[in-house]
Scaffold this active site. Structure first.
Site, mmCIF file in Angstrom:
data_model
loop_
_atom_site.group_PDB
_atom_site.id
_atom_site.type_symbol
_atom_site.label_atom_id
_atom_site.label_comp_id
_atom_site.label_asym_id
_atom_site.label_seq_id
_atom_site.Cartn_x
_atom_site.Cartn_y
_atom_site.Cartn_z
ATOM 1 N N ASP A 36 -9.174 18.913 8.471
ATOM 2 C CA ASP A 36 -9.193 17.635 9.182
ATOM 3 C C ASP A 36 -10.184 16.658 8.570
ATOM 4 O O ASP A 36 -10.145 15.460 8.893
ATOM 5 C CB ASP A 36 -9.538 17.842 10.657
ATOM 6 C CG ASP A 36 -8.273 18.021 11.477
ATOM 7 O OD1 ASP A 36 -7.188 18.095 10.858
ATOM 8 O OD2 ASP A 36 -8.360 18.089 12.706
ATOM 9 N N ASP A 280 9.098 -27.974 1.227
ATOM 10 C CA ASP A 280 10.514 -28.288 1.300
ATOM 11 C C ASP A 280 11.158 -27.481 2.433
ATOM 12 O O ASP A 280 11.077 -26.260 2.466
ATOM 13 C CB ASP A 280 11.143 -27.903 -0.050
ATOM 14 C CG ASP A 280 12.618 -28.223 -0.085
ATOM 15 O OD1 ASP A 280 13.208 -28.411 0.982
ATOM 16 O OD2 ASP A 280 13.150 -28.274 -1.204
ATOM 17 N N GLY A 415 10.594 -16.195 -4.065
ATOM 18 C CA GLY A 415 12.054 -16.201 -4.101
ATOM 19 C C GLY A 415 12.539 -17.478 -4.765
ATOM 20 O O GLY A 415 13.468 -17.468 -5.560
ATOM 21 N N LEU A 416 11.845 -18.585 -4.482
ATOM 22 C CA LEU A 416 12.218 -19.863 -5.092
ATOM 23 C C LEU A 416 12.122 -19.779 -6.606
ATOM 24 O O LEU A 416 13.011 -20.205 -7.328
ATOM 25 C CB LEU A 416 11.284 -20.948 -4.551
ATOM 26 C CG LEU A 416 11.245 -22.267 -5.319
ATOM 27 C CD1 LEU A 416 12.564 -22.989 -5.189
ATOM 28 C CD2 LEU A 416 10.123 -23.147 -4.794
HETATM 29 S S1 SF4 Z 1 -2.133 17.558 13.449
HETATM 30 FE FE1 SF4 Z 1 -4.159 17.174 14.285
HETATM 31 S S2 SF4 Z 1 -5.273 19.090 14.007
HETATM 32 FE FE2 SF4 Z 1 -3.473 19.181 12.734
HETATM 33 S S3 SF4 Z 1 -4.165 18.463 10.758
HETATM 34 FE FE3 SF4 Z 1 -3.324 16.706 11.790
HETATM 35 S S4 SF4 Z 1 -5.088 15.826 12.774
HETATM 36 FE FE4 SF4 Z 1 -5.693 17.868 12.236
#
Ligand code: SF4
Length: 536
Positions: A36, A280, A415-416
């Site tokens: 995480d 324009d 685009g122009l």
């Molecule tokens: S789902 Fe939640 S716990 Fe799992 S990796 Fe993603 S952030 Fe982390």
């Protein structure tokens, strides 16, 4: 269950990280699995922050699950306190840690740290990032805000707080500067900006202000409502994005502060209204635009698109379910069906079906529009690295309105250019093999008459078509001998002022006109007579 590679919002603990990372003197202890810590990259890589977020993860591994993960959490919290010495601490769990039910709040309480502890209950499986940010900010305010203890000096300027900006927000950094300056013009001081830039001690001072300015309701609405109930601090409802909304905002906050808005209303220094009128109308009026963003930016963009650019809003939607009602109301006003979803494939399908000429959206819509070959401007989070430009680039206030003009109109103007290049594709300067003239790949004059005016012979950088130029001077001599018109120096200079992609055509038309009229020397007048002749 749908697996996805893109998501508009992360889990709610990422929202809590956005609040914590914007603040100082606060630390977040997060019960979370190894892996995480990827969330740090959102801040250091995408926002280009110069330091890691103030977050300590327990980083438990699969093998820890059979042992005492509660002890792991406690030890991590103690170590984080000793190392970072924060004024206050947030504690909570990420999605996976929620499943092991260790109760970080209760565990942290049991340690008995000598600072305020704010436990976060963020249900990862039913809520998302913006809700997580809002809940975190609300809990911080509820826990830390204190009733004012000192009287204000009589005659002092009214003051307000700016609520809502966080780390990883779309242009929050610059919006704070813009709105602070606008309030200063009105004679209103900014007391606390929070969460961005605030410490827990600053959060305690929030009730000392006269009222609150909610900049981003997705983050600050819940806290502002609580402050209104508890400390009688009113707050605004207009978000100052676009000239019209900024004028309304000025009136609204002036009323909250009891000051006169007229001097600021009279000066209204944005270039957007005049620039919009000056473009324009073929390239603005009635352009079909599709808008998808967080609710605040989606609603604001729809108003600006309709009222200030003259666009036709053909699609409007949001991924912010908590604020879907505001988007539904705006869609009703526009007479279209709102799209409330967090599935980007649904958004893509609707863009493909509606075939707008411009998409205003998030980074997701930028990808979608690119794939579909439609111009796009980013107006909201989720953000990418280019949404944190080094330059000043607000979205709010009169300065922000200028930025909207630049970023929304340029995809259409590009685009122009392509349209013009398409028109002149057959010209010798623009055939597929022609070297890019501005890179100076060619060295010879592009036409006999260019070579003939020796004093002003353009450099190679402006004269492609090398194939024709190898014997240019010989040709010039013979052309002159054959009675071909010759360009005078002034006329050559004037010709260079014409954009490169139409210059060749202008030259040929002028020479044709001169021959038809029997003119041997092309002057500036001849150039403009020819222009008028062919423009009829
Ligand atoms: S789902 Fe939640 S716990 Fe799992 S990796 Fe993603 S952030 Fe982390």
């Amino acid at each position: 269950m749908q697996l996805t590679v893109w998501t508009y919002e992360g889990p709610p603990h990422v929202g809590a990280m956005r609040v914590a990372t914007g603040m100082s003197g606060l630390h977040y202890v997060l019960h979370a699995p190894q892996g995480d810590t990827y969330a740090d990259l959102l801040f250091t890589m995408i926002e280009r922050r110069d330091q890691r977020p103030p977050v300590t993860y327990t980083t438990f591994k699969a093998r820890d699950l059979g042992s005492d993960t509660a002890a792991l959490f406690k030890n991590t919290a103690i170590e984080a306190f000793e190392r970072f010495k924060p004024q206050a601490m947030l504690v909570g769990a990420s999605c996976t840690a929620e499943l092991i039910q260790d109760d970080p709040g209760g565990l942290a309480e049991a340690i008995g740290l000598p600072i305020p502890l704010i436990p976060l209950e963020l249900p990862s499986y039913s809520r998302k990032e913006n809700w997580g940010a809002s809940e975190t900010f609300y809990q911080l305010v509820r826990t830390l805000a204190k009733p004012p203890t000192t009287e204000r000096a009589p005659g002092s300027r009214p003051r307000c707080n700016l609520l809502g900006p966080t780390a990883l927000g779309f242009r929050h950094r610059d919006d704070i500067i813009e709105i602070t300056a606008l309030l200063d013009q009105l004679g209103i001081d900014v007391h606390v900006v929070a969460p961005m830039g605030a410490s827990p001690a600053d959060i305690a001072r929030i009730p000392e202000a006269d009222f609150n300015v909610v900049m981003y309701p997705e983050v600050a609405d819940t806290a502002a409502r609580w402050l209104q109930r508890t400390f009688k601090q009113d707050f605004n409802t207009t978000i100052p994005i676009g000239v019209g909304a900024t004028l309304d905002f000025v009136r609204e906050v002036a009323a909250l502060a009891g000051v006169d808005p007229e001097p600021v209303l009279a000066s209204a220094p944005s270039r957007l209204p005049w620039y919009s009128r000056s473009v324009d109308s073929n390239y603005l009026t009635g352009k079909r635009v599709f808008i998808f963003a967080d609710a605040t930016h989606a609603v604001a963009a729809a108003r600006v698109a309709r009222d200030e650019f003259g666009f036709e809003v053909v699609g409007l939607g949001t991924y912010s379910r908590e604020f879907a009602r505001e988007v539904r109301n705006m869609a009703k006003e526009l007479g279209i069906e709102p799209l409330i979803t967090d599935d980007y494939l649904e958004v893509e399908a609707q863009v493909a079906e509606l075939q707008p000429e411009l998409v205003l959206g998030t980074q997701m819509e930028r990808h979608i529009a690119k794939r579909l070959g439609i111009g796009c401007a980013v107006i909201s989070a989720p953000v990418h690295v280019q949404d944190f430009p080094a330059r000043y680039s607000p979205q709010m206030g009169f300065g922000g309105a200028n930025v909207l003009f630049d970023t929304w109109v340029h995809p259409l103007m590009m685009g122009l250019e392509e349209h013009l290049l398409g028109m002149f594709r057959e010209d010798f300067e623009f055939h597929a093999e022609a070297a890019p003239s501005h890179l100076g790949k060619s060295t010879a004059a592009s036409s006999p008459s260019e070579a003939s005016s020796t004093s002003t012979a353009p450099s190679g950088a402006e004269t492609p078509a090398a194939a024709e130029g190898s014997d240019a001077s010989a040709n010039a001599a013979s052309d002159a001998a054959e009675g071909e018109p010759v360009w005078l120096t002034d006329a050559e200079q004037e010709l260079k002022k014409i954009p490169f992609f139409v210059r060749g055509k202008a030259r040929r038309n002028t020479e044709r006109y001169a021959k038809e009229k029997g003119i041997l020397q092309i002057s500036v007048d001849t150039l403009y007579d020819a222009k008028a002749h062919f423009g009829r």
